[in-house]
Design a protein around this motif. Sequence first.
Motif, short mmCIF file in Angstrom:
data_model
loop_
_atom_site.label_atom_id
_atom_site.label_comp_id
_atom_site.label_asym_id
_atom_site.label_seq_id
_atom_site.Cartn_x
_atom_site.Cartn_y
_atom_site.Cartn_z
N SER A 88 0.80 -1.23 0.00
CA SER A 88 0.00 0.00 0.00
C SER A 88 0.83 1.28 0.00
O SER A 88 0.43 2.29 0.57
N VAL A 89 1.95 1.24 -0.66
CA VAL A 89 2.73 2.46 -0.88
C VAL A 89 2.06 3.28 -1.98
O VAL A 89 1.63 2.74 -2.99
N ALA A 90 2.00 4.60 -1.77
CA ALA A 90 1.42 5.51 -2.77
C ALA A 90 2.49 6.48 -3.24
O ALA A 90 3.04 7.25 -2.43
N ILE A 91 2.79 6.43 -4.53
CA ILE A 91 3.82 7.28 -5.11
C ILE A 91 3.18 8.15 -6.19
O ILE A 91 2.56 7.63 -7.12
N ALA A 92 3.32 9.45 -6.04
CA ALA A 92 2.69 10.38 -6.99
C ALA A 92 3.55 10.52 -8.25
O ALA A 92 4.56 9.84 -8.42
N GLY A 93 3.13 11.42 -9.13
CA GLY A 93 3.79 11.58 -10.42
C GLY A 93 5.15 12.27 -10.32
O GLY A 93 5.42 13.02 -9.39
N GLY A 126 8.40 1.89 3.26
CA GLY A 126 7.58 1.19 4.25
C GLY A 126 6.09 1.20 3.95
O GLY A 126 5.58 2.02 3.18
N VAL A 127 5.39 0.29 4.61
CA VAL A 127 3.96 0.08 4.40
C VAL A 127 3.16 1.37 4.62
O VAL A 127 3.42 2.14 5.54
N ASN A 128 2.22 1.62 3.71
CA ASN A 128 1.30 2.76 3.79
C ASN A 128 2.00 4.12 3.74
O ASN A 128 1.42 5.13 4.13
N SER A 129 3.22 4.16 3.24
CA SER A 129 3.89 5.46 3.11
C SER A 129 3.43 6.16 1.84
O SER A 129 2.93 5.53 0.90
N GLY A 142 7.10 2.95 7.95
CA GLY A 142 5.68 2.77 7.68
C GLY A 142 4.87 4.02 8.02
O GLY A 142 5.07 4.65 9.05
N GLY A 143 3.95 4.38 7.12
CA GLY A 143 3.07 5.52 7.33
C GLY A 143 3.70 6.88 7.13
O GLY A 143 3.06 7.91 7.36
N THR A 144 4.93 6.92 6.67
CA THR A 144 5.64 8.19 6.48
C THR A 144 5.09 8.94 5.27
O THR A 144 4.71 8.34 4.26
N VAL A 145 5.08 10.26 5.37
CA VAL A 145 4.67 11.12 4.25
C VAL A 145 5.88 11.97 3.84
O VAL A 145 6.38 12.78 4.62
N VAL A 146 6.32 11.75 2.61
CA VAL A 146 7.50 12.45 2.10
C VAL A 146 7.03 13.62 1.24
O VAL A 146 6.38 13.43 0.21
N ILE A 147 7.38 14.85 1.68
CA ILE A 147 6.92 16.04 0.96
C ILE A 147 8.08 16.88 0.43
O ILE A 147 7.86 17.88 -0.24
N LYS A 148 9.33 16.46 0.75
CA LYS A 148 10.50 17.16 0.26
C LYS A 148 11.51 16.14 -0.26
O LYS A 148 11.54 15.00 0.21
N PRO A 149 12.36 16.54 -1.21
CA PRO A 149 13.39 15.61 -1.69
C PRO A 149 14.28 15.12 -0.55
O PRO A 149 14.53 15.84 0.41
N TYR A 202 14.04 7.53 7.46
CA TYR A 202 13.15 8.67 7.61
C TYR A 202 11.77 8.18 8.05
O TYR A 202 11.26 7.20 7.51
N VAL A 203 11.17 8.88 9.03
CA VAL A 203 9.84 8.52 9.50
C VAL A 203 9.03 9.78 9.75
O VAL A 203 9.57 10.89 9.83
N GLY A 204 7.71 9.59 9.88
CA GLY A 204 6.84 10.68 10.33
C GLY A 204 6.08 11.37 9.23
O GLY A 204 6.20 11.08 8.05
N ASN A 205 5.25 12.34 9.66
CA ASN A 205 4.44 13.15 8.75
C ASN A 205 4.56 14.61 9.18
O ASN A 205 3.98 15.01 10.17
N PRO A 206 5.35 15.42 8.45
CA PRO A 206 6.17 15.04 7.29
C PRO A 206 7.41 14.25 7.71
O PRO A 206 7.78 14.23 8.88
N SER A 207 8.06 13.64 6.75
CA SER A 207 9.20 12.78 7.03
C SER A 207 10.34 13.57 7.67
O SER A 207 10.57 14.73 7.36
N ARG A 208 11.04 12.92 8.59
CA ARG A 208 12.23 13.52 9.21
C ARG A 208 13.32 12.46 9.32
O ARG A 208 13.04 11.28 9.48
#
Length: 210
Positions: free
Chosen positions: A152-157, A168-171, A187-194, A201-207
């Motif tokens: 369940s990884v989601a990768i945008a364009g 990780g799962v659900n990232s 798992g569950g991390t949201v990556v919003i920067k390069p 890296y973990v967390g929302n946003p990732s650190r």
Amino acid sequence: MKKLAIIGAGDLGQQIAYHAVQDNQFQVVGFFDDFTVQNTLINQIKVLGKLKDIKKCFTNKIFDEIIIGIGYKHLAFREKLYNALKDVIPFASFIHSSCYVDASCAIGKGVCIFPGTVIDQQVTIKDDVFINVSCTIAHDSLIDQHTFLSPSVAIAGFVNIGKRCNIGVNSTIIDNINLANDVQIGGGTVVIKPIEKSGLYVGNPSRFIR
């Protein structure tokens, strides 16, 4: 139907064997595993030998193609194995029939894509990538060699993911993001920067953790 051998008789190798048989794409003839006794039956599939026996078994036409079933904790070892064998043994690519992979995509050798994954237009998946169940990879993205995507990884364009990454799962990775080689996303991390530095890296946003 081609005869498939799998490197690694652990959980991931067994999952690949199950899906390859159930989806009626391969005859799985055996595993190669350094930690399991030869001729042991695992889910009624034989351990053919150790890694040193792979080339001999191929020469003897025991199998037609091979795929790596070693998990995300050993990505550098996956890369070493793949590079050692790629010029002498054909690597299979397994894409489960329930997946949607757009015709414009480029899929490398030794790629394994589990059920329910959606891969949109102009995506490139390089060699020896593993994609677990129900992942989504949007248009114009690239997954480089020996990278592992959990369920369940989601990768945008317009995302580029480097080599030997573990996602990780659900990232979630938003659009126009580049990830360096050897990045691990929890798992569950949201990556919003390069991400330009390897590490965890973990967390929302990732650190960065370590």
